[in-house]
Motif scaffolding. Sequence first.
Motif, short mmCIF file in Angstrom:
data_model
loop_
_atom_site.label_atom_id
_atom_site.label_comp_id
_atom_site.label_asym_id
_atom_site.label_seq_id
_atom_site.Cartn_x
_atom_site.Cartn_y
_atom_site.Cartn_z
N GLU A 4 47.00 69.86 49.53
CA GLU A 4 46.76 68.68 50.36
C GLU A 4 47.90 67.68 50.22
O GLU A 4 48.31 67.03 51.18
N ILE A 7 50.91 68.74 52.23
CA ILE A 7 50.80 68.32 53.64
C ILE A 7 51.22 66.87 53.78
O ILE A 7 51.96 66.50 54.70
N ASN A 11 54.38 65.54 55.94
CA ASN A 11 54.21 64.57 57.03
C ASN A 11 55.07 63.34 56.82
O ASN A 11 55.70 62.83 57.75
N ALA A 128 53.18 72.19 57.17
CA ALA A 128 52.05 71.29 57.44
C ALA A 128 51.15 71.84 58.54
O ALA A 128 49.92 71.83 58.43
N SER A 129 51.78 72.34 59.60
CA SER A 129 51.01 72.88 60.73
C SER A 129 50.17 74.08 60.31
O SER A 129 48.99 74.18 60.66
N VAL A 132 47.24 72.98 57.99
CA VAL A 132 46.20 72.31 58.77
C VAL A 132 45.41 73.34 59.59
O VAL A 132 44.19 73.25 59.72
N LYS A 137 43.47 69.53 54.94
CA LYS A 137 43.81 68.21 55.47
C LYS A 137 44.81 67.52 54.56
O LYS A 137 44.85 67.78 53.35
N ALA A 138 45.59 66.64 55.16
CA ALA A 138 46.54 65.85 54.37
C ALA A 138 45.79 64.93 53.43
O ALA A 138 44.71 64.43 53.75
#
Length: 373
Positions: A4, A7, A11, A128-129, A132, A137-138
């Motif tokens: 997490e 991510i 981002n 990240a993509s 997800v 989740k971030a």
Amino acid sequence: MNVERVISIANVVNDDLSQIGLVQRLQELQNALANQINSPNEGNLQMVGQSRKEVMAALERSNFDYLPTTWRSSLEELGLTNRLGAGLASGLNDSFEASQSILTDVQSYVAVVQDDVSTIDEQLKAVASNLVAMGLKADHLEPGQAELSFLIPRDAIDNGLTKLAKEISFFDKAVRAFSEIEEGKPDAPELRQLSTTDPAIFALVGTGTVLAFLKIVKEIICVIEKSYKMREARASAIAAEMDTEIIEKMNAQIELAIEQGLENVTEMATRRLDSRVGRSKELKNAAKLYIGGLAARIDNGFQVDGSAVPSDEEKEEQMLDAEDERGHQITTSEEVNTISSEIRFAELPEESILRLAYDGEEEEGDQVGTEGA
């Protein structure tokens, strides 16, 4: 490494690269260098200088070097540490200075850097993509939440679970004690994450307590910095073969400065207890104990960080302040994030300066901060 948080890092770095336009600035510098190499003239040379300035300006605007100190092990594990921010700026400057008139060498270096930054950007977006898409989740704080993080150098615990447990216990008890001092009752930190590269604890704590804790850390860093300068002066005196009596006097001054400095931190941290009764004396003793332990740990490479997200009430206050002629009044969350940034940029010596022992010293305060837990 916590996925997490990966991510979140991806981002944040992607957003930063987009906002400063680094890939584009590097491409423009590469084009300017090519123009000067293919058609040398004063105008093209000026464009090289201008493009270089724009790249450096973009890196200065970057938030990469302001990321939490407790993210550093993750950034190193992801291989990002020296490829962005100040590390990248230093490499570019070194390339220009080393090559000077050999612009083809500079162009080759810039091309490699531009390709590397583009790759970082694309790979982090993909990571990240994909995560997800897997339902992850971030990691982020909700409005009104605040976090304290505590990074433990792996060599400080010798990879031992008992020592790690002890450090987690110290962090827990210190937070409880300072929350009782700040809020009037002990607040048990809620574990959010536990990173294992270099063990790092991320815990939810009340915003007021996070602010109080970070203020203590900031003042401890000031004590370390002052003591370091005094030790440097003593080293110079020794190198100059000054009289032994003078050296001994300097030693005494250093020890006194450390003692008084930490006493001042304790007074600052317990100021609001002066008007209270009951556990006031006990909490002051606990504060002194935990500040000493915290100072010893920071002096030996432990790192403390914090962050906060404004609550809806704070956001409303900010909107009202924007309309108020008296101007903006800083919120607790903003102050948390401001002090965090200051702490992150503190450059402390690698060697211990305070030379305080911390093994077992907090046991005396084991029961402090446990009421109501």
